[in-house]
Design a protein around this motif. Structure first.
Motif, PDB file in Angstrom:
ATOM      1  N   LYS A  52      11.467  -7.580  -1.877  1.00 37.18           N
ATOM      2  CA  LYS A  52      11.795  -6.048  -1.846  1.00 37.18           C
ATOM      3  C   LYS A  52      11.969  -5.799  -3.296  1.00 37.18           C
ATOM      4  CE  LYS A  52      15.289  -3.838   0.671  1.00 37.18           C
ATOM      5  NZ  LYS A  52      16.818  -3.920   1.317  1.00 37.18           N
ATOM      6  N   LYS A  53      12.256  -6.679  -4.255  1.00 34.85           N
ATOM      7  CA  LYS A  53      12.579  -6.324  -5.732  1.00 34.85           C
ATOM      8  C   LYS A  53      11.063  -6.056  -6.191  1.00 34.85           C
ATOM      9  CE  LYS A  53      14.131  -8.381 -10.068  1.00 34.85           C
ATOM     10  NZ  LYS A  53      14.679  -9.539 -10.567  1.00 34.85           N
ATOM     11  N   HIS A  54      10.088  -6.773  -5.946  1.00 33.92           N
ATOM     12  CA  HIS A  54       8.725  -6.446  -6.366  1.00 33.92           C
ATOM     13  C   HIS A  54       8.170  -5.262  -5.870  1.00 33.92           C
ATOM     14  CE1 HIS A  54       5.009  -7.507  -8.085  1.00 33.92           C
ATOM     15  NE2 HIS A  54       4.373  -7.650  -7.089  1.00 33.92           N
ATOM     16  N   ALA A  55       8.470  -5.159  -4.558  1.00 33.02           N
ATOM     17  CA  ALA A  55       7.860  -3.931  -4.242  1.00 33.02           C
ATOM     18  C   ALA A  55       8.363  -2.475  -4.563  1.00 33.02           C
ATOM     19  CB  ALA A  55       8.121  -3.643  -2.476  1.00 33.02           C
ATOM     20  N   ALA A  56       9.740  -2.664  -4.943  1.00 32.78           N
ATOM     21  CA  ALA A  56      10.475  -1.549  -5.569  1.00 32.78           C
ATOM     22  C   ALA A  56       9.934  -1.274  -7.043  1.00 32.78           C
ATOM     23  CB  ALA A  56      11.867  -2.153  -5.587  1.00 32.78           C
ATOM     24  N   GLY A  57       9.618  -2.418  -7.652  1.00 32.33           N
ATOM     25  CA  GLY A  57       9.245  -2.281  -9.153  1.00 32.33           C
ATOM     26  C   GLY A  57       7.823  -1.530  -9.045  1.00 32.33           C
ATOM     27  N   LEU A  58       6.929  -1.986  -8.229  1.00 33.56           N
ATOM     28  CA  LEU A  58       5.571  -1.478  -8.070  1.00 33.56           C
ATOM     29  C   LEU A  58       5.758   0.050  -7.815  1.00 33.56           C
ATOM     30  CD1 LEU A  58       3.619  -4.301  -6.406  1.00 33.56           C
ATOM     31  CD2 LEU A  58       3.449  -3.711  -8.745  1.00 33.56           C
ATOM     32  N   MET A  59       6.699   0.448  -6.758  1.00 33.63           N
ATOM     33  CA  MET A  59       6.762   1.989  -6.096  1.00 33.63           C
ATOM     34  C   MET A  59       7.290   2.632  -7.356  1.00 33.63           C
ATOM     35  SD  MET A  59       4.958   1.898  -3.695  1.00 33.63           S
ATOM     36  CE  MET A  59       5.578   3.488  -2.982  1.00 33.63           C
ATOM     37  N   ARG A  60       8.372   2.013  -8.085  1.00 33.78           N
ATOM     38  CA  ARG A  60       8.799   2.770  -9.251  1.00 33.78           C
ATOM     39  C   ARG A  60       7.703   3.046 -10.193  1.00 33.78           C
ATOM     40  NH1 ARG A  60      13.270   0.339  -9.568  1.00 33.78           N
ATOM     41  NH2 ARG A  60      12.368  -1.470 -10.679  1.00 33.78           N
ATOM     42  N   HIS A 154      -5.382   1.075 -10.851  1.00 30.11           N
ATOM     43  CA  HIS A 154      -4.112   0.757 -10.853  1.00 30.11           C
ATOM     44  C   HIS A 154      -3.605   0.583  -9.477  1.00 30.11           C
ATOM     45  CE1 HIS A 154       0.119   1.751 -11.247  1.00 30.11           C
ATOM     46  NE2 HIS A 154       0.120   2.796 -10.537  1.00 30.11           N
ATOM     47  N   LEU A 155      -3.851   1.489  -8.562  1.00 28.67           N
ATOM     48  CA  LEU A 155      -3.497   1.396  -7.089  1.00 28.67           C
ATOM     49  C   LEU A 155      -4.164   0.448  -6.496  1.00 28.67           C
ATOM     50  CD1 LEU A 155      -3.133   5.439  -6.582  1.00 28.67           C
ATOM     51  CD2 LEU A 155      -1.289   3.965  -6.887  1.00 28.67           C
ATOM     52  N   ASP A 156      -5.456   0.318  -6.801  1.00 29.92           N
ATOM     53  CA  ASP A 156      -6.034  -0.902  -6.202  1.00 29.92           C
ATOM     54  C   ASP A 156      -5.232  -2.145  -6.354  1.00 29.92           C
ATOM     55  OD1 ASP A 156      -8.194   0.551  -5.158  1.00 29.92           O
ATOM     56  OD2 ASP A 156      -9.524   0.283  -6.892  1.00 29.92           O
ATOM     57  N   ASP A 157      -4.856  -2.345  -7.764  1.00 30.77           N
ATOM     58  CA  ASP A 157      -4.130  -3.746  -8.268  1.00 30.77           C
ATOM     59  C   ASP A 157      -3.066  -3.635  -7.384  1.00 30.77           C
ATOM     60  OD1 ASP A 157      -6.038  -4.231 -10.002  1.00 30.77           O
ATOM     61  OD2 ASP A 157      -5.033  -3.426 -11.540  1.00 30.77           O
ATOM     62  N   HIS A 158      -2.097  -2.491  -7.030  1.00 30.10           N
ATOM     63  CA  HIS A 158      -0.986  -2.614  -6.392  1.00 30.10           C
ATOM     64  C   HIS A 158      -1.227  -2.918  -4.825  1.00 30.10           C
ATOM     65  CE1 HIS A 158       1.927  -0.257  -9.250  1.00 30.10           C
ATOM     66  NE2 HIS A 158       1.303  -1.163  -9.738  1.00 30.10           N
ATOM     67  N   LEU A 159      -2.458  -2.375  -4.415  1.00 28.65           N
ATOM     68  CA  LEU A 159      -2.519  -2.909  -2.878  1.00 28.65           C
ATOM     69  C   LEU A 159      -2.916  -4.228  -2.885  1.00 28.65           C
ATOM     70  CD1 LEU A 159      -4.692  -0.060  -1.768  1.00 28.65           C
ATOM     71  CD2 LEU A 159      -2.610  -0.343  -0.888  1.00 28.65           C
ATOM     72  N   LYS A 160      -3.302  -4.947  -3.869  1.00 25.06           N
ATOM     73  CA  LYS A 160      -3.349  -6.442  -3.976  1.00 25.06           C
ATOM     74  C   LYS A 160      -1.867  -7.096  -4.050  1.00 25.06           C
ATOM     75  CE  LYS A 160      -7.960  -6.195  -5.901  1.00 25.06           C
ATOM     76  NZ  LYS A 160      -8.899  -6.383  -6.973  1.00 25.06           N
ATOM     77  N   LEU A 162       1.155  -5.961  -3.377  1.00 25.48           N
ATOM     78  CA  LEU A 162       2.475  -5.520  -2.674  1.00 25.48           C
ATOM     79  C   LEU A 162       2.216  -6.636  -1.527  1.00 25.48           C
ATOM     80  CD1 LEU A 162       1.824  -1.637  -2.086  1.00 25.48           C
ATOM     81  CD2 LEU A 162       3.974  -2.899  -2.785  1.00 25.48           C
ATOM     82  N   PRO A 163       3.697  -6.995  -1.052  1.00 25.68           N
ATOM     83  CA  PRO A 163       3.550  -8.058  -0.036  1.00 25.68           C
ATOM     84  C   PRO A 163       2.765  -7.593   1.157  1.00 25.68           C
ATOM     85  CG  PRO A 163       5.828  -7.586  -0.920  1.00 25.68           C
ATOM     86  CD  PRO A 163       4.927  -6.355  -1.604  1.00 25.68           C
ATOM     87  N   ASN A 165       3.190  -7.746   4.163  1.00 22.75           N
ATOM     88  CA  ASN A 165       4.051  -7.282   5.239  1.00 22.75           C
ATOM     89  C   ASN A 165       4.591  -6.178   4.960  1.00 22.75           C
ATOM     90  OD1 ASN A 165       5.771  -8.717   3.574  1.00 22.75           O
ATOM     91  ND2 ASN A 165       7.165  -9.272   5.267  1.00 22.75           N
ATOM     92  N   ASP A 166       4.502  -5.500   3.779  1.00 22.79           N
ATOM     93  CA  ASP A 166       5.204  -4.192   3.486  1.00 22.79           C
ATOM     94  C   ASP A 166       4.303  -3.176   3.803  1.00 22.79           C
ATOM     95  OD1 ASP A 166       6.722  -1.943   2.090  1.00 22.79           O
ATOM     96  OD2 ASP A 166       6.534  -2.648   0.234  1.00 22.79           O
ATOM     97  N   HIS A 167       4.054  -2.938   5.144  1.00 22.92           N
ATOM     98  CA  HIS A 167       3.017  -1.829   5.514  1.00 22.92           C
ATOM     99  C   HIS A 167       3.412  -0.587   4.986  1.00 22.92           C
ATOM    100  CE1 HIS A 167       1.342  -5.272   7.710  1.00 22.92           C
ATOM    101  NE2 HIS A 167       2.571  -5.358   8.509  1.00 22.92           N
ATOM    102  N   ARG A 168       4.826  -0.263   4.915  1.00 21.55           N
ATOM    103  CA  ARG A 168       5.212   1.283   4.750  1.00 21.55           C
ATOM    104  C   ARG A 168       4.987   1.543   3.262  1.00 21.55           C
ATOM    105  NH1 ARG A 168       8.544   3.557   8.250  1.00 21.55           N
ATOM    106  NH2 ARG A 168       9.453   5.056   6.518  1.00 21.55           N
ATOM    107  N   SER A 169       5.225   0.615   2.088  1.00 19.65           N
ATOM    108  CA  SER A 169       4.606   0.788   0.892  1.00 19.65           C
ATOM    109  C   SER A 169       2.978   0.985   0.715  1.00 19.65           C
ATOM    110  CB  SER A 169       4.979   0.009  -0.051  1.00 19.65           C
ATOM    111  OG  SER A 169       6.579  -0.083  -0.076  1.00 19.65           O
ATOM    112  N   ARG A 170       2.300   0.112   1.419  1.00 22.18           N
ATOM    113  CA  ARG A 170       0.976   0.069   1.487  1.00 22.18           C
ATOM    114  C   ARG A 170       0.294   1.243   2.073  1.00 22.18           C
ATOM    115  NH1 ARG A 170      -0.797  -5.168   0.263  1.00 22.18           N
ATOM    116  NH2 ARG A 170      -2.669  -4.794   1.306  1.00 22.18           N
ATOM    117  N   ALA A 171       0.934   1.515   3.124  1.00 22.23           N
ATOM    118  CA  ALA A 171       0.117   3.107   3.580  1.00 22.23           C
ATOM    119  C   ALA A 171       0.471   4.246   2.664  1.00 22.23           C
ATOM    120  CB  ALA A 171       1.002   3.255   4.819  1.00 22.23           C
ATOM    121  N   ILE A 172       1.560   4.297   1.900  1.00 19.05           N
ATOM    122  CA  ILE A 172       1.684   5.402   0.969  1.00 19.05           C
ATOM    123  C   ILE A 172       0.525   5.106  -0.144  1.00 19.05           C
ATOM    124  CG2 ILE A 172       3.269   6.060  -1.037  1.00 19.05           C
ATOM    125  CD1 ILE A 172       5.700   5.307   1.093  1.00 19.05           C
TER     126      ILE A 172
END
Length: 217
Positions: A52-60, A154-160, A162-163, A165-172
């Protein structure tokens, strides 16, 4: 008399609209014209505290990128010579507003917050966009194309990162990536020129500083 008052008010109206957009970009409460993208697999398992912390950092970081995009498009639109280009930049900025809203929503769901340095990111990007805009439409479009190319990577890297199972962040992020590619292609089709390699490297370095900082703050 009324006709004169009406014509003289347009710049003020425009300023108010752009100032409101800038303020919303910095403090949040961005309007959402498109609904939040969804994955075909949205029933994700609960994220661990670390995930959750890592996903939040990436989405920030992604949210900061969209704050910067608003500043860039606003400043470049301000200096664009062609009305057609102004309209295309405005259309791209509106799509980027959706990105802002999506990232804001996801950060709330992850019990996190946008970067505390958003005013700094916005101001710096506005200056950069103004410099590009003043250099002429072809340079300005080239700046858009190079920016979007770097954002795509940069977004390609984030798709790699992101957790899985974090489907919500990945879809965005996936939808954001598709939009950024379209914006970059628009800039090239409209006559954007390739920027010197030295400028590209400076842009990459600045983006790296922003990414590392925004992940934490």
């Amino acid at each position: 008399m009324s006709q004169f008052a009406k014509s003289s008010q347009h710049p003020i109206d425009g300023f108010i609209i752009e100032f409101d957009r800038a303020l919303r970009s910095i403090v949040g409460a961005t309007p959402m014209r498109r609904s939040v993208p969804e994955s075909s697999t949205m029933n994700e398992s609960e994220l661990s505290a670390e995930e959750k912390k890592h996903a939040a950092g990436l989405m920030r970081v992604n949210h900061v990128g969209e704050v910067c995009a608003q500043a860039l498009y606003q400043s470049q639109k301000l200096h664009a010579k062609s009305d057609d280009l102004k309209n295309k930049l405005e259309h791209a900025a509106i799509e980027e507003e959706d990105h802002l809203a999506w990232c804001e929503r996801r950060l709330e769901e992850l019990d996190s917050h946008p970067s505390l340095l958003n005013p700094v990111w916005y101001a710096g990007s506005f200056v950069l966009g103004s410099i590009a805009g003043l250099a002429g439409d072809k340079i300005s479009l080239g700046f858009v194309a190079e920016t979007e190319k770097q954002v795509e990577h940069h977004l390609d890297d984030h798709l790699k990162e992101l957790p899985s199972n974090d489907h919500r962040s990945r879809a965005i992020v996936a939808q954001m990536r598709a939009d950024e590619i379209a914006h970059g292609q628009m800039a090239i089709q409209e006559g954007g020129v390739e920027l010197p390699s030295a400028v590209q490297e400076v842009m990459k370095t600045m983006a790296k500083v922003m990414t590392v900082t925004a992940y934490r703050i």
